[in-house]
Design an enzyme around this catalytic site. Sequence first.
Site, PDB file in Angstrom:
ATOM      1  N   ASP A  68     -12.211   5.988  22.774  1.00 20.87           N
ATOM      2  CA  ASP A  68     -10.920   5.878  22.387  1.00 20.87           C
ATOM      3  C   ASP A  68     -10.167   6.332  23.721  1.00 20.87           C
ATOM      4  O   ASP A  68     -10.700   7.074  24.641  1.00 20.87           O
ATOM      5  CB  ASP A  68     -10.587   6.629  21.249  1.00 20.87           C
ATOM      6  CG  ASP A  68      -8.915   6.598  20.879  1.00 20.87           C
ATOM      7  OD1 ASP A  68      -8.621   5.292  21.050  1.00 20.87           O
ATOM      8  OD2 ASP A  68      -8.399   7.427  20.298  1.00 20.87           O
ATOM      9  N   SER A  69      -8.785   6.083  23.733  1.00 24.77           N
ATOM     10  CA  SER A  69      -8.102   6.525  24.919  1.00 24.77           C
ATOM     11  C   SER A  69      -7.787   7.976  24.707  1.00 24.77           C
ATOM     12  O   SER A  69      -7.227   8.480  25.751  1.00 24.77           O
ATOM     13  CB  SER A  69      -6.726   5.678  25.012  1.00 24.77           C
ATOM     14  OG  SER A  69      -5.949   5.894  23.775  1.00 24.77           O
ATOM     15  N   TYR A 113      -3.139   3.695  26.171  1.00 18.04           N
ATOM     16  CA  TYR A 113      -3.445   2.299  26.527  1.00 18.04           C
ATOM     17  C   TYR A 113      -2.627   1.339  26.011  1.00 18.04           C
ATOM     18  O   TYR A 113      -2.545   0.163  26.580  1.00 18.04           O
ATOM     19  CB  TYR A 113      -4.918   2.040  25.665  1.00 18.04           C
ATOM     20  CG  TYR A 113      -6.129   2.819  26.818  1.00 18.04           C
ATOM     21  CD1 TYR A 113      -5.978   3.606  27.631  1.00 18.04           C
ATOM     22  CD2 TYR A 113      -7.382   2.054  26.374  1.00 18.04           C
ATOM     23  CE1 TYR A 113      -7.142   4.110  28.285  1.00 18.04           C
ATOM     24  CE2 TYR A 113      -8.510   2.247  27.100  1.00 18.04           C
ATOM     25  CZ  TYR A 113      -8.347   3.406  27.882  1.00 18.04           C
ATOM     26  OH  TYR A 113      -9.631   3.869  28.602  1.00 18.04           O
ATOM     27  N   GLY A 114      -1.785   1.409  24.988  1.00 16.36           N
ATOM     28  CA  GLY A 114      -0.884   0.830  24.255  1.00 16.36           C
ATOM     29  C   GLY A 114       0.012   0.202  25.182  1.00 16.36           C
ATOM     30  O   GLY A 114       0.694  -1.081  24.862  1.00 16.36           O
ATOM     31  N   GLU A 173      -0.351  13.667  18.035  1.00 19.90           N
ATOM     32  CA  GLU A 173      -0.534  14.192  19.025  1.00 19.90           C
ATOM     33  C   GLU A 173      -0.077  15.656  18.826  1.00 19.90           C
ATOM     34  O   GLU A 173      -0.931  16.810  19.210  1.00 19.90           O
ATOM     35  CB  GLU A 173      -0.476  13.703  20.169  1.00 19.90           C
ATOM     36  CG  GLU A 173      -1.031  12.561  20.598  1.00 19.90           C
ATOM     37  CD  GLU A 173      -2.570  12.769  21.099  1.00 19.90           C
ATOM     38  OE1 GLU A 173      -2.933  13.820  21.394  1.00 19.90           O
ATOM     39  OE2 GLU A 173      -3.435  11.747  21.193  1.00 19.90           O
ATOM     40  N   CYS A 223      -3.709   1.784  14.229  1.00 20.97           N
ATOM     41  CA  CYS A 223      -3.960   2.760  15.161  1.00 20.97           C
ATOM     42  C   CYS A 223      -4.768   3.823  14.663  1.00 20.97           C
ATOM     43  O   CYS A 223      -4.642   4.301  13.535  1.00 20.97           O
ATOM     44  CB  CYS A 223      -2.679   3.165  16.085  1.00 20.97           C
ATOM     45  SG  CYS A 223      -3.007   4.549  17.341  1.00 20.97           S
ATOM     46  N   THR A 224      -5.790   4.278  15.372  1.00 21.84           N
ATOM     47  CA  THR A 224      -6.716   5.333  15.071  1.00 21.84           C
ATOM     48  C   THR A 224      -6.105   6.656  14.729  1.00 21.84           C
ATOM     49  O   THR A 224      -6.406   7.625  14.113  1.00 21.84           O
ATOM     50  CB  THR A 224      -8.042   5.443  15.663  1.00 21.84           C
ATOM     51  OG1 THR A 224      -7.462   5.832  17.131  1.00 21.84           O
ATOM     52  CG2 THR A 224      -8.780   4.464  15.684  1.00 21.84           C
ATOM     53  N   HIS A 225      -4.788   6.940  15.219  1.00 20.67           N
ATOM     54  CA  HIS A 225      -4.032   8.006  15.134  1.00 20.67           C
ATOM     55  C   HIS A 225      -3.415   8.069  13.545  1.00 20.67           C
ATOM     56  O   HIS A 225      -2.982   9.032  13.064  1.00 20.67           O
ATOM     57  CB  HIS A 225      -2.914   8.324  16.033  1.00 20.67           C
ATOM     58  CG  HIS A 225      -3.229   8.756  17.446  1.00 20.67           C
ATOM     59  ND1 HIS A 225      -4.007   8.086  18.092  1.00 20.67           N
ATOM     60  CD2 HIS A 225      -3.031   9.872  17.962  1.00 20.67           C
ATOM     61  CE1 HIS A 225      -4.253   8.661  19.264  1.00 20.67           C
ATOM     62  NE2 HIS A 225      -3.642   9.802  19.476  1.00 20.67           N
ATOM     63  N   CYS A 268     -10.327   2.348  19.328  1.00 17.53           N
ATOM     64  CA  CYS A 268      -9.249   2.013  19.923  1.00 17.53           C
ATOM     65  C   CYS A 268      -8.650   0.806  19.658  1.00 17.53           C
ATOM     66  O   CYS A 268      -9.611  -0.376  20.153  1.00 17.53           O
ATOM     67  CB  CYS A 268      -8.959   2.255  21.315  1.00 17.53           C
ATOM     68  SG  CYS A 268      -7.498   1.840  22.210  1.00 17.53           S
ATOM     69  N   ASN A 269      -7.664   0.293  18.829  1.00 21.76           N
ATOM     70  CA  ASN A 269      -7.389  -1.148  18.728  1.00 21.76           C
ATOM     71  C   ASN A 269      -6.875  -1.737  19.758  1.00 21.76           C
ATOM     72  O   ASN A 269      -6.894  -2.743  19.850  1.00 21.76           O
ATOM     73  CB  ASN A 269      -6.183  -0.964  17.565  1.00 21.76           C
ATOM     74  CG  ASN A 269      -6.607  -0.466  16.373  1.00 21.76           C
ATOM     75  OD1 ASN A 269      -6.993  -1.228  15.369  1.00 21.76           O
ATOM     76  ND2 ASN A 269      -6.307   0.836  15.902  1.00 21.76           N
ATOM     77  N   THR A 270      -6.132  -1.231  20.563  1.00 27.42           N
ATOM     78  CA  THR A 270      -5.648  -1.969  22.040  1.00 27.42           C
ATOM     79  C   THR A 270      -6.962  -2.284  22.742  1.00 27.42           C
ATOM     80  O   THR A 270      -7.111  -3.344  23.182  1.00 27.42           O
ATOM     81  CB  THR A 270      -4.744  -1.088  22.895  1.00 27.42           C
ATOM     82  OG1 THR A 270      -3.522  -0.663  22.057  1.00 27.42           O
ATOM     83  CG2 THR A 270      -4.236  -1.849  23.811  1.00 27.42           C
TER      84      THR A 270
END
Length: 288
Positions: free
Chosen positions: A25-26, A57-58, A168, A202-204, A88-90
């Site tokens: 992931d980013s 990354y988005g 975050e 998004c993984t967040h 990471c979806n992006t």
Amino acid sequence: MDNPRANPVNTLDHKRCARPIGVFDSGVGGLTVAAALRRRLPAESLLYLGDAARLPYGTKAPTTIIQYVLKAAGFFMAHDIKMMVLACNTASAHAAAALALHYPEMMVLGVIDSGAERAALQSSGGRIVVAATEGTCRSGAFDHAILARRPDASVRPVPCPLFVALVEEGLTEGPIAEAMIRQYLGDSFAGPDAADCLVLGCTHFPLLAGALRKVLGDGPALVDCAEAVAERAAAMLAEGGALAEGGENAGGGGITLFTTDAPERFSASAGRFFPGLGQRPPVELIDL
């Protein structure tokens, strides 16, 4: 398409079974995917790489994202992984095909196809909203993946860039988080044409599930792509004869963390995404 190849193998290869899974992931958000993999596949060893030096990354160009993902894959291949999970979806939207082309011997699994399949099944009326980063929304990857499985669906991608910052900073509940949810998603889940399904693209975003339920109510289905990915990973490994045997006592089941920047900050954040790691898990700094 973010799962371009599964590389099925009919016979059990014990050495291959013992190799780790790489999760990329980013930043720390992909630890929600790692945690889901740990719950579903407790015997598997995981290597997690968060590219904190280059996040987010988005907002980056697809060609740049592909370069970053290929560098991460090179790092993982040096550690002899059997599968790379793009948590990471992006990255899944833009780099999965290139990754499969450059590393044909490695299983590749992204989050988008897995989440799209679950959304198509869980949406009662086909009115689906995808909350994601700007890059994922621009790619149209979720739209295509959902419509391929459910052509009658209406899919609306909604960029929610500040959701990442909220998670975050640990602001996953309370008035600030709820205000941002109303700002981004309130209109989509109100009125006679309200959406009935929200994909956490998004993984967040799974860490905002409590606040999302408080604002949107119990009506909409919430699709956590992390859980869907874990199920798909289990199926791919089983089909490929590569499931780990035994558990932690047999040498498997651990997780090792790597980051490209600020390991102390990464470690402090990791516990929120993956509580099983403890408050200050060890993190190794690497240079890609």
